[in-house]
Design a protein around this motif. Sequence first.
Motif, PDB file in Angstrom:
ATOM      1  N   ARG A   1       0.859  -1.200   0.000  1.00 53.34           N
ATOM      2  CA  ARG A   1       0.000   0.000   0.000  1.00 53.34           C
ATOM      3  C   ARG A   1       0.881   1.230   0.000  1.00 53.34           C
ATOM      4  O   ARG A   1       1.513   1.505   1.024  1.00 53.34           O
ATOM      5  CB  ARG A   1      -0.907   0.004   1.236  1.00 53.34           C
ATOM      6  N   PRO A   2       0.982   1.942  -1.078  1.00 51.29           N
ATOM      7  CA  PRO A   2       0.337   1.672  -2.353  1.00 51.29           C
ATOM      8  C   PRO A   2       1.060   0.542  -3.089  1.00 51.29           C
ATOM      9  O   PRO A   2       2.245   0.290  -2.835  1.00 51.29           O
ATOM     10  CB  PRO A   2       0.493   2.989  -3.118  1.00 51.29           C
TER      11      PRO A   2
ATOM     12  N   VAL B   1       6.769   6.289 -13.054  1.00 45.70           N
ATOM     13  CA  VAL B   1       8.045   6.191 -12.349  1.00 45.70           C
ATOM     14  C   VAL B   1       7.992   7.114 -11.140  1.00 45.70           C
ATOM     15  O   VAL B   1       7.840   8.327 -11.284  1.00 45.70           O
ATOM     16  CB  VAL B   1       9.231   6.567 -13.262  1.00 45.70           C
ATOM     17  N   VAL B   2       8.100   6.525  -9.936  1.00 48.56           N
ATOM     18  CA  VAL B   2       8.068   7.328  -8.717  1.00 48.56           C
ATOM     19  C   VAL B   2       9.444   7.443  -8.075  1.00 48.56           C
ATOM     20  O   VAL B   2       9.651   8.303  -7.211  1.00 48.56           O
ATOM     21  CB  VAL B   2       7.030   6.799  -7.691  1.00 48.56           C
ATOM     22  N   GLU B   3      10.374   6.587  -8.484  1.00 53.80           N
ATOM     23  CA  GLU B   3      11.723   6.651  -7.925  1.00 53.80           C
ATOM     24  C   GLU B   3      12.678   5.881  -8.826  1.00 53.80           C
ATOM     25  O   GLU B   3      12.299   4.897  -9.451  1.00 53.80           O
ATOM     26  CB  GLU B   3      11.719   6.019  -6.528  1.00 53.80           C
ATOM     27  N   ARG B   4      13.892   6.365  -8.900  1.00 53.58           N
ATOM     28  CA  ARG B   4      14.981   5.664  -9.573  1.00 53.58           C
ATOM     29  C   ARG B   4      16.084   5.487  -8.540  1.00 53.58           C
ATOM     30  O   ARG B   4      16.426   6.424  -7.830  1.00 53.58           O
ATOM     31  CB  ARG B   4      15.497   6.469 -10.763  1.00 53.58           C
ATOM     32  N   THR B   5      16.639   4.279  -8.463  1.00 51.83           N
ATOM     33  CA  THR B   5      17.669   4.024  -7.468  1.00 51.83           C
ATOM     34  C   THR B   5      18.760   3.139  -8.047  1.00 51.83           C
ATOM     35  O   THR B   5      18.462   2.141  -8.703  1.00 51.83           O
ATOM     36  CB  THR B   5      17.064   3.396  -6.195  1.00 51.83           C
TER      37      THR B   5
ATOM     38  N   LEU C   1       7.762   1.700  -9.786  1.00 51.20           N
ATOM     39  CA  LEU C   1       6.603   2.075 -10.602  1.00 51.20           C
ATOM     40  C   LEU C   1       5.312   1.969  -9.794  1.00 51.20           C
ATOM     41  O   LEU C   1       5.126   1.013  -9.037  1.00 51.20           O
ATOM     42  CB  LEU C   1       6.503   1.151 -11.816  1.00 51.20           C
ATOM     43  N   GLU C   2       4.437   2.936 -10.008  1.00 50.03           N
ATOM     44  CA  GLU C   2       3.096   2.908  -9.437  1.00 50.03           C
ATOM     45  C   GLU C   2       2.126   2.658 -10.591  1.00 50.03           C
ATOM     46  O   GLU C   2       2.028   3.482 -11.507  1.00 50.03           O
ATOM     47  CB  GLU C   2       2.799   4.247  -8.766  1.00 50.03           C
ATOM     48  N   PRO C   3       1.441   1.494 -10.609  1.00 53.43           N
ATOM     49  CA  PRO C   3       0.571   1.148 -11.733  1.00 53.43           C
ATOM     50  C   PRO C   3      -0.539   2.175 -11.962  1.00 53.43           C
ATOM     51  O   PRO C   3      -1.172   2.646 -11.017  1.00 53.43           O
ATOM     52  CB  PRO C   3      -0.033  -0.201 -11.321  1.00 53.43           C
ATOM     53  N   VAL C   4      -0.740   2.528 -13.241  1.00 51.80           N
ATOM     54  CA  VAL C   4      -1.794   3.467 -13.614  1.00 51.80           C
ATOM     55  C   VAL C   4      -2.735   2.890 -14.674  1.00 51.80           C
ATOM     56  O   VAL C   4      -3.832   3.406 -14.868  1.00 51.80           O
ATOM     57  CB  VAL C   4      -1.209   4.819 -14.104  1.00 51.80           C
ATOM     58  N   GLU C   5      -2.297   1.823 -15.362  1.00 55.92           N
ATOM     59  CA  GLU C   5      -3.125   1.157 -16.377  1.00 55.92           C
ATOM     60  C   GLU C   5      -2.621  -0.277 -16.488  1.00 55.92           C
ATOM     61  O   GLU C   5      -1.434  -0.528 -16.322  1.00 55.92           O
ATOM     62  CB  GLU C   5      -3.004   1.874 -17.721  1.00 55.92           C
TER      63      GLU C   5
END
Length: 166
Positions: A40-41, A117-121, A131-135
């Motif tokens: 979550r999320p 893309v919410v973060e690159r590490t 990644l936060e799924p959107v579709e």
Amino acid sequence: MAAMDVFLDRLDPDMCVVTAAAHGERAGCLVGFSSQCSIRPVQYVVWISDVNRTFRVARSADVLAVHLLARDQRGTAELFGGLTGDDVDKFRRVSWREAYGGAAVLADAEAWFVGRVVERTAGGDHVGFVLEPVEWGGRERAAGQDAGPLLRLADARTVRPGHPVD
């Protein structure tokens, strides 16, 4: 490293194809390092080698598409894992469509999602894209028809990388 092989040789993760689109360019590669990384999320991380073309496009992309392949889709795995986008337009050889945020979604994938893309590490010789799924979606099936097995590392071991590892 030989001692660690006792552990690593036992792993057989699902393989996926990750595609990226940014600044009028598309790229995609076969990925063996990926996992859900948050409940979550819901978030998922894909690790892309920092020496290949997909990384160079993905580092500027707002979204990436992640595709699971069926075991019988070895040809798609060979295309995205065995050829480099530096030499070949892989997307001319597959059916795909544009999805959320300009992501390139492979039409024949067993299952797929587009993630923001919410973060690159950095991690070793790869970069993790959280990644936060959107579709999302997947292959349509007739009523009662089960999905077959997914392509796993053991199925793709003989795919020769299109780009050297280092």
